[in-house]
Enzyme design. Structure first.
Site, PDB file in Angstrom:
ATOM      1  N   LYS A 156     -17.982 -55.409  25.621  1.00  0.00           N
ATOM      2  CA  LYS A 156     -18.939 -54.298  25.603  1.00  0.00           C
ATOM      3  C   LYS A 156     -20.246 -54.780  26.210  1.00  0.00           C
ATOM      4  O   LYS A 156     -20.635 -55.947  26.032  1.00  0.00           O
ATOM      5  CB  LYS A 156     -19.194 -53.871  24.143  1.00  0.00           C
ATOM      6  CG  LYS A 156     -19.725 -52.476  23.992  1.00  0.00           C
ATOM      7  CD  LYS A 156     -18.604 -51.455  23.909  1.00  0.00           C
ATOM      8  CE  LYS A 156     -19.140 -50.061  23.731  1.00  0.00           C
ATOM      9  NZ  LYS A 156     -18.075 -49.081  23.538  1.00  0.00           N
TER      10      LYS A 156
ATOM     11  N   GLY B 190     -22.893 -35.120  14.842  1.00  0.00           N
ATOM     12  CA  GLY B 190     -23.175 -35.467  16.234  1.00  0.00           C
ATOM     13  C   GLY B 190     -22.490 -34.495  17.173  1.00  0.00           C
ATOM     14  O   GLY B 190     -21.261 -34.422  17.198  1.00  0.00           O
TER      15      GLY B 190
ATOM     16  N   GLY C  19     -22.786 -34.452  20.583  1.00  0.00           N
ATOM     17  CA  GLY C  19     -22.958 -34.972  21.943  1.00  0.00           C
ATOM     18  C   GLY C  19     -21.709 -34.685  22.758  1.00  0.00           C
ATOM     19  O   GLY C  19     -21.003 -33.694  22.518  1.00  0.00           O
TER      20      GLY C  19
ATOM     21  N   VAL D   4     -18.663 -36.030  22.955  1.00  0.00           N
ATOM     22  CA  VAL D   4     -17.377 -35.927  22.249  1.00  0.00           C
ATOM     23  C   VAL D   4     -17.441 -34.871  21.149  1.00  0.00           C
ATOM     24  O   VAL D   4     -16.547 -34.027  21.022  1.00  0.00           O
ATOM     25  CB  VAL D   4     -16.967 -37.292  21.639  1.00  0.00           C
ATOM     26  CG1 VAL D   4     -15.617 -37.166  20.933  1.00  0.00           C
ATOM     27  CG2 VAL D   4     -16.904 -38.370  22.702  1.00  0.00           C
TER      28      VAL D   4
HETATM   29  P1  NAI Z   1     -23.473 -38.885  22.809  1.00  0.00           P
HETATM   30  O1  NAI Z   1     -24.636 -39.787  22.986  1.00  0.00           O
HETATM   31  O2  NAI Z   1     -23.138 -37.892  23.875  1.00  0.00           O
HETATM   32  O3  NAI Z   1     -23.599 -38.071  21.427  1.00  0.00           O
HETATM   33  C1  NAI Z   1     -24.034 -38.637  20.238  1.00  0.00           C
HETATM   34  C2  NAI Z   1     -24.786 -37.519  19.488  1.00  0.00           C
HETATM   35  O4  NAI Z   1     -25.036 -37.965  18.165  1.00  0.00           O
HETATM   36  C3  NAI Z   1     -26.124 -37.157  20.125  1.00  0.00           C
HETATM   37  O5  NAI Z   1     -26.183 -35.760  20.351  1.00  0.00           O
HETATM   38  C4  NAI Z   1     -27.141 -37.607  19.064  1.00  0.00           C
HETATM   39  O6  NAI Z   1     -28.306 -36.793  19.040  1.00  0.00           O
HETATM   40  C5  NAI Z   1     -26.316 -37.465  17.790  1.00  0.00           C
HETATM   41  N1  NAI Z   1     -26.821 -38.195  16.637  1.00  0.00           N
HETATM   42  C6  NAI Z   1     -27.487 -39.371  16.599  1.00  0.00           C
HETATM   43  N2  NAI Z   1     -27.780 -39.695  15.327  1.00  0.00           N
HETATM   44  C7  NAI Z   1     -27.285 -38.692  14.534  1.00  0.00           C
HETATM   45  C8  NAI Z   1     -27.257 -38.447  13.141  1.00  0.00           C
HETATM   46  N3  NAI Z   1     -27.806 -39.293  12.275  1.00  0.00           N
HETATM   47  N4  NAI Z   1     -26.651 -37.326  12.683  1.00  0.00           N
HETATM   48  C9  NAI Z   1     -26.084 -36.452  13.530  1.00  0.00           C
HETATM   49  N5  NAI Z   1     -26.080 -36.632  14.880  1.00  0.00           N
HETATM   50  C10 NAI Z   1     -26.664 -37.745  15.378  1.00  0.00           C
HETATM   51  O7  NAI Z   1     -22.217 -39.871  22.520  1.00  0.00           O
HETATM   52  P2  NAI Z   1     -20.681 -39.541  22.648  1.00  0.00           P
HETATM   53  O8  NAI Z   1     -20.183 -39.991  23.961  1.00  0.00           O
HETATM   54  O9  NAI Z   1     -20.419 -38.145  22.205  1.00  0.00           O
HETATM   55  O10 NAI Z   1     -20.060 -40.559  21.568  1.00  0.00           O
HETATM   56  C11 NAI Z   1     -20.135 -40.289  20.177  1.00  0.00           C
HETATM   57  C12 NAI Z   1     -19.530 -41.453  19.418  1.00  0.00           C
HETATM   58  O11 NAI Z   1     -18.182 -41.653  19.816  1.00  0.00           O
HETATM   59  C13 NAI Z   1     -20.234 -42.797  19.644  1.00  0.00           C
HETATM   60  O12 NAI Z   1     -20.194 -43.561  18.475  1.00  0.00           O
HETATM   61  C14 NAI Z   1     -19.362 -43.474  20.702  1.00  0.00           C
HETATM   62  O13 NAI Z   1     -19.449 -44.878  20.643  1.00  0.00           O
HETATM   63  C15 NAI Z   1     -18.001 -42.988  20.270  1.00  0.00           C
HETATM   64  N6  NAI Z   1     -17.026 -43.002  21.345  1.00  0.00           N
HETATM   65  C16 NAI Z   1     -17.265 -42.267  22.475  1.00  0.00           C
HETATM   66  C17 NAI Z   1     -16.332 -42.282  23.488  1.00  0.00           C
HETATM   67  C18 NAI Z   1     -16.519 -41.441  24.714  1.00  0.00           C
HETATM   68  O14 NAI Z   1     -15.530 -41.277  25.474  1.00  0.00           O
HETATM   69  N7  NAI Z   1     -17.687 -40.877  24.957  1.00  0.00           N
HETATM   70  C19 NAI Z   1     -15.107 -43.110  23.425  1.00  0.00           C
HETATM   71  C20 NAI Z   1     -14.940 -43.769  22.136  1.00  0.00           C
HETATM   72  C21 NAI Z   1     -15.893 -43.732  21.168  1.00  0.00           C
END
Ligand code: NAI
Length: 350
Positions: A79, A179, A181, A183
């Site tokens: 990573k 969250g 975001g 995903v």
């Molecule tokens: P992202 O950055 O697009 O979304 C994360 C969201 O979580 C953001 O909207 C943020 O404002 C929100 N957030 C932060 N702290 C928070 C809290 N305390 N309560 C509620 N919401 C909160 O990230 P993404 O890509 O959606 O990934 C989400 C998770 O999934 C991460 O942990 C990432 O490591 C994991 N993941 C993502 C993959 C991918 O393909 N994008 C693959 C495998 C795991």
């Protein structure tokens, strides 16, 4: 209950990244290369100290070793974690500087998107390095933003886990998504289509409020989402959503979400078991993204990605069933299976 031995701890190689002109400051952690080059995304986040960034990188790289092993991918775990510069910065220059570091490793590390990074960032990396995926796909080749595949894998895993652990289809169940975001938002859309009721939380109102309107989701404060009165909790924000306090007060009977490193401390797995809350292990559930990334890197097709993502749900169901039979945490059963795969590759290489 059988105690679990400590997780694998091979020597971890950490490459410090520093380029003052490009404001690059971070680390690449390579945890295991037993199964192949270390593959794992690049995170851009605000870390108060380099030590915080390093700790996160090492934990995330370890998780990638386990994830890649159980997903059956020919990759080890690694990573990259970059500290987000304060204020304005030249994003393209930062990712080109990162790309030069990736290229210098000669294929030992393969990067892609993670929290805080985008397809455009990976295109900058690709302008100076071959060892990057998550670039726009062409024709029927694998490629592009991996998060829709991650969301699909999580959704299907949740449906399978709900059938095994709750004896229910998702229609009519209440799901709390932490969250919204990349995903989380896509997962919400899939859940709404399946007839689930949604409770969502995100400190960033942009996507959250739009989703709430379109999908008729109920918005709660981020501090309340883990203990909301729902059937399923889906952590899709950052890590450590499951700690002793949140699990002690949790009303959901199943946890299944995309976030990496959901267990704040290893003992939380036992607490979930004690409380009768089924747990779909994070790195098994969220392998869709790395499956897409690795297929792209290997020049495979979207059909290959679909077939491997399709294998996630039955794997999760089998893990939960076996763990229930053996009265153990699914997290421990998954760790053991992954360690067997890695140890098998190490024996072959020796
Ligand atoms: P992202 O950055 O697009 O979304 C994360 C969201 O979580 C953001 O909207 C943020 O404002 C929100 N957030 C932060 N702290 C928070 C809290 N305390 N309560 C509620 N919401 C909160 O990230 P993404 O890509 O959606 O990934 C989400 C998770 O999934 C991460 O942990 C990432 O490591 C994991 N993941 C993502 C993959 C991918 O393909 N994008 C693959 C495998 C795991």
């Amino acid at each position: 209950m059988v105690a679990r031995p400590a997780r694998l701890t091979p020597p971890i190689e950490c490459v410090r990244l520093h380029d003052a002109d490009a404001q690059l400051d971070g680390v690449i952690a390579i945890h295991s290369t037993a199964l192949g080059p270390g593959a794992g995304g690049c995170r851009l986040w605000t870390y108060p100290t380099m030590d915080n960034a390093l700790t996160d990188a090492v934990r995330l790289a370890e998780g990638m070793s386990y994830k890649n092993a159980l997903a059956g991918l020919p990759f080890g775990g690694a990573k990259a974690v970059l500290r987000k510069p304060a204020g304005e910065f030249d994003r393209a220059a930062l990712f080109r500087a990162f790309g030069r570091e990736v290229e210098a490793l000669g294929g030992l590390y393969i990067t892609a998107e993670d929290v805080g990074t985008s397809v455009a960032d990976m295109q900058e990396v690709a302008s100076v390095s071959r060892h990057v995926a998550g670039l726009p796909g062409r024709d029927d080749r694998a490629g592009g933003d991996p998060s829709p595949w991650t969301a699909k894998g999580v959704f299907e895993a949740m449906r399978a886990a709900a059938a095994v652990a709750l004896g229910r289809d998702l229609a009519g169940l209440a799901v709390a998504v932490q969250g919204t975001g990349n995903v989380g938002a896509e997962l919400c859309r899939l859940l709404a289509d399946a007839g689930a009721r949604l409770v969502i939380a995100d400190p960033n109102p942009a996507r959250r409020d739009r989703l709430a309107r379109i999908l008729d989701a109920h918005v709660v404060d981020p501090a309340e989402i883990a203990t909301a009165d729902v059937d399923i909790f889906a952590p899709c924000a950052l890590g450590a959503a499951l700690d002793r306090a949140s699990v002690a007060a949790m009303k959901a009977r199943l946890v299944c979400g995309a976030a990496n490193n959901q267990l704040a401390t290893p003992d939380v797995a036992a607490l979930l078991l004690e409380r009768g809350i089924a747990y779909a292990p994070d790195y098994v559930v969220n392998a869709g993204g790395i499956i897409s990334v690795s297929a792209e890197y290997l020049g495979e097709s979207e059909a290959d990605v679909a077939s491997r993502v399709g294998a996630i749900a039955p794997r999760v169901a089998a893990l939960i069933e076996r763990a229930a039979r053996e009265r153990r945490s699914p997290a421990h059963v998954a760790d053991e299976l992954a360690e067997d795969v890695i140890a098998g590759a190490q024996r072959v290489a020796a």
